[in-house]
Motif scaffolding. Sequence first.
Motif: not given
Length: 152
Positions: A111-129
């Motif tokens: 559950a923690l890994a899923l939350a961290v993975s989701t947060l890093t995915g959000l950061y990348m989606a925001w940062r690299y677009t």
Amino acid sequence: MPPIHRFLKGCRLVHLYLGVFTAPALLFFAITGGLQTFGLHESARDGSHAPPKWLAVAAQLHKKQTMDVPVRKLRPAANAASVPAARPLAGTAARRAGNPLPLKIFTALVALALAVSTLTGLYMAWRYTRHAGRVVAVFLAGVAVPLLLALV
């Protein structure tokens, strides 16, 4: 642009926006599911433990998609002599219960890994677009839609 490149670009965009839209729900389910693994959302039958209201409501949303938390009835105190001994069900072999703690810890780590993975995915989606405003708008829609549906 060859057709395969257009197809792959479309797939990337669908992946990006579906991921951003569903990220708030993924975070909610990862966090509440991790907490439910340890039964923190349940009150004790003898009344010795009452969970925080927010946690009980979040768990109820996670499990039953409603904010109405049922009231758990207290178990009446009984003598040990008056309680009949539990009998195993017919046809079942006596099984070793095992220790559930290692699997619970693993589940909490997932559950923690899923939350961290989701947060890093959000950061990348925001940062690299090139369209950060669209990403933010889709994320806010992913927050607003479930909230509105929960209130209906």
